[in-house]
Design a protein around this motif. Sequence first.
Motif, PDB file in Angstrom:
ATOM      1  N   TYR A   9     -16.080 -22.566 -45.147  1.00 21.92           N
ATOM      2  CA  TYR A   9     -15.478 -22.389 -43.832  1.00 21.92           C
ATOM      3  C   TYR A   9     -14.932 -20.976 -43.776  1.00 21.92           C
ATOM      4  CZ  TYR A   9     -15.958 -27.391 -43.617  1.00 21.92           C
ATOM      5  OH  TYR A   9     -16.486 -28.654 -43.616  1.00 21.92           O
ATOM      6  N   GLY A  56     -18.077 -36.390 -45.991  1.00 21.29           N
ATOM      7  CA  GLY A  56     -16.671 -36.053 -45.773  1.00 21.29           C
ATOM      8  C   GLY A  56     -15.921 -37.138 -45.030  1.00 21.29           C
ATOM      9  N   ARG A  57     -14.645 -37.238 -45.320  1.00 21.85           N
ATOM     10  CA  ARG A  57     -13.755 -38.139 -44.594  1.00 21.85           C
ATOM     11  C   ARG A  57     -12.517 -37.365 -44.224  1.00 21.85           C
ATOM     12  NH1 ARG A  57     -17.889 -40.198 -44.432  1.00 21.85           N
ATOM     13  NH2 ARG A  57     -18.550 -42.112 -45.361  1.00 21.85           N
ATOM     14  N   ASP A  60     -17.873 -34.502 -41.013  1.00 20.04           N
ATOM     15  CA  ASP A  60     -18.061 -33.055 -41.111  1.00 20.04           C
ATOM     16  C   ASP A  60     -17.562 -32.288 -39.888  1.00 20.04           C
ATOM     17  OD1 ASP A  60     -19.313 -33.695 -43.490  1.00 20.04           O
ATOM     18  OD2 ASP A  60     -21.330 -33.454 -42.692  1.00 20.04           O
ATOM     19  N   GLN A  62     -15.351 -33.126 -37.655  1.00 18.37           N
ATOM     20  CA  GLN A  62     -13.893 -33.196 -37.545  1.00 18.37           C
ATOM     21  C   GLN A  62     -13.219 -32.267 -38.554  1.00 18.37           C
ATOM     22  OE1 GLN A  62     -12.139 -34.848 -35.086  1.00 18.37           O
ATOM     23  NE2 GLN A  62     -10.519 -33.540 -35.894  1.00 18.37           N
ATOM     24  N   VAL A  63     -13.779 -32.153 -39.756  1.00 19.57           N
ATOM     25  CA  VAL A  63     -13.231 -31.227 -40.753  1.00 19.57           C
ATOM     26  C   VAL A  63     -13.304 -29.797 -40.210  1.00 19.57           C
ATOM     27  CG1 VAL A  63     -13.530 -30.245 -43.073  1.00 19.57           C
ATOM     28  CG2 VAL A  63     -13.737 -32.710 -42.728  1.00 19.57           C
ATOM     29  N   ASN A  66     -10.724 -29.380 -37.449  1.00 21.36           N
ATOM     30  CA  ASN A  66      -9.384 -29.244 -38.048  1.00 21.36           C
ATOM     31  C   ASN A  66      -9.184 -27.837 -38.610  1.00 21.36           C
ATOM     32  OD1 ASN A  66      -9.003 -31.930 -37.429  1.00 21.36           O
ATOM     33  ND2 ASN A  66      -9.193 -32.649 -39.535  1.00 21.36           N
ATOM     34  N   PHE A  67     -10.209 -27.288 -39.260  1.00 19.98           N
ATOM     35  CA  PHE A  67     -10.148 -25.931 -39.804  1.00 19.98           C
ATOM     36  C   PHE A  67      -9.908 -24.918 -38.688  1.00 19.98           C
ATOM     37  CE2 PHE A  67     -12.794 -22.083 -40.320  1.00 19.98           C
ATOM     38  CZ  PHE A  67     -12.055 -21.436 -41.296  1.00 19.98           C
TER      39      PHE A  67
END
Length: 83
Positions: A9, A56-57, A60, A62-63, A66-67
């Motif tokens: 990321y 991912g949890r 992916d 959503q991660v 969030n980043f």
Amino acid sequence: MPAEPAAQYVMAGEPRLVALFKGLPEGPGNGLVRTECNGRQTVFCGNVQSGLKGAGRPEDRQVFTNFTKSVSKRIGCGAGGVA
């Protein structure tokens, strides 16, 4: 490819680095979001290698979201929801 699955990321706000992402498909689903932070063009990019896709949890996308929200808030993109 690395021996281990990986996810990267990145946030880029330097004009020459932002230009490298020009023409690529944009949107959270593509792992590329452009916005303006403190008056400068900024790019958020996320890449999940095939060995981790879907593992991912939270998921992916959503991660990545969030980043972008977390970094946006820290670098002056409003309340963090702009990116």
